[in-house]
Design an enzyme around this catalytic site. Structure first.
Site, short mmCIF file in Angstrom:
data_model
loop_
_atom_site.label_atom_id
_atom_site.label_comp_id
_atom_site.label_asym_id
_atom_site.label_seq_id
_atom_site.Cartn_x
_atom_site.Cartn_y
_atom_site.Cartn_z
CD GLU A 73 9.11 -4.41 1.17
OE1 GLU A 73 9.72 -3.70 2.00
OE2 GLU A 73 8.19 -5.19 1.46
CB ALA A 78 -2.59 0.05 -8.73
CB ILE A 79 -2.65 0.99 -14.24
CG1 ILE A 79 -1.14 0.74 -14.46
CG2 ILE A 79 -3.24 1.88 -15.33
CD1 ILE A 79 -0.28 1.99 -14.61
N GLY A 119 1.13 -12.86 -12.95
CA GLY A 119 1.33 -12.87 -14.41
C GLY A 119 1.94 -11.57 -14.90
#
Ligand code: ACO
Length: 162
Positions: A73, A78-79, A119
């Site tokens: 899971e 994030a970047i 997306g």
């Protein structure tokens, strides 16, 4: 650029990177309570695949492998802001898939994707269609509204990284 995967294992350098990653999540995922982010990133049953550049963490994915169920899971992904849309997010996910398959023995990932990140997840091979039987994951992953459940099958043979 290095891709390294660690849990909170008590090693100072890993701890420093995990704290850096926690700070990126706190900034990039403003709807997530900060205490919740800290708790999962520092939890010993979660692992984090991190992008390291010049000895600094610039992004990562924190996930929990359920090895008996053979799925993972993804809790956070994030970047850091000034390094987004340079392809790091894609390379990060590929390193995660390779590690999850070859080290954890996983066949699938599940995640609750934020609407604005759907997306990105679709480009990484995730679908809104869930093929895993519900009794494999029900009770393991926590329900969370404000996101859409997505699944990704990890290819058993494909080399995801070079
Ligand atoms: N929506 C649609 N497409 C996206 C998005 C998005 N939010 N972000 C990236 N993409 C596309 C890119 O255009 C690119 O497409 P291309 O291959 O056709 O050029 C592809 O996805 C990969 O782009 P990368 O440069 O590899 O992605 P990046 O390094 O920017 O990382 C990430 C993507 C992690 C979503 C980053 O933008 C980010 O940190 N966003 C803010 C935090 C966030 O929304 N995290 C996910 C929340 S859900 C969760 O954590 C479970």
């Amino acid at each position: 650029l290095r891709f390294l995967c660690y849990a909170n294992d008590g090693i100072d350098e890993h701890m420093i990177w995990l704290i850096g990653l926690k700070n990126i999540f706190a900034r990039q995922l403003p709807n997530m309570p900060k205490e919740y982010i800290v708790r999962l990133v520092m939890d010993r049953s979660h692992k984090s695949m991190m992008v390291i550049r010049h000895n600094n963490v610039v992004g990562g994915i924190t996930y929990r492998p359920y090895t008996s169920q053979r799925f993972g899971e993804i809790a956070f992904c994030a970047i850091t802001a000034d390094e987004q849309v340079k392809g790091y997010g894609t390379r990060l996910m590929n390193h995660l898939k390779q590690h999850a398959r070859d080290v954890d023995g996983l066949t699938h990932f599940l995640t609750y994707a934020d609407n604005n990140a759907v997306g990105y997840f679709i480009k990484q091979g995730f679908t809104k269609e869930i093929t895993l039987e519900k009794d494999i994951w029900q009770g393991y992953i926590k329900d969370y509204d404000g996101g859409i459940l997505m699944e990704c099958k990890i290819d058993p043979k494909l080399p995801y990284t070079d």
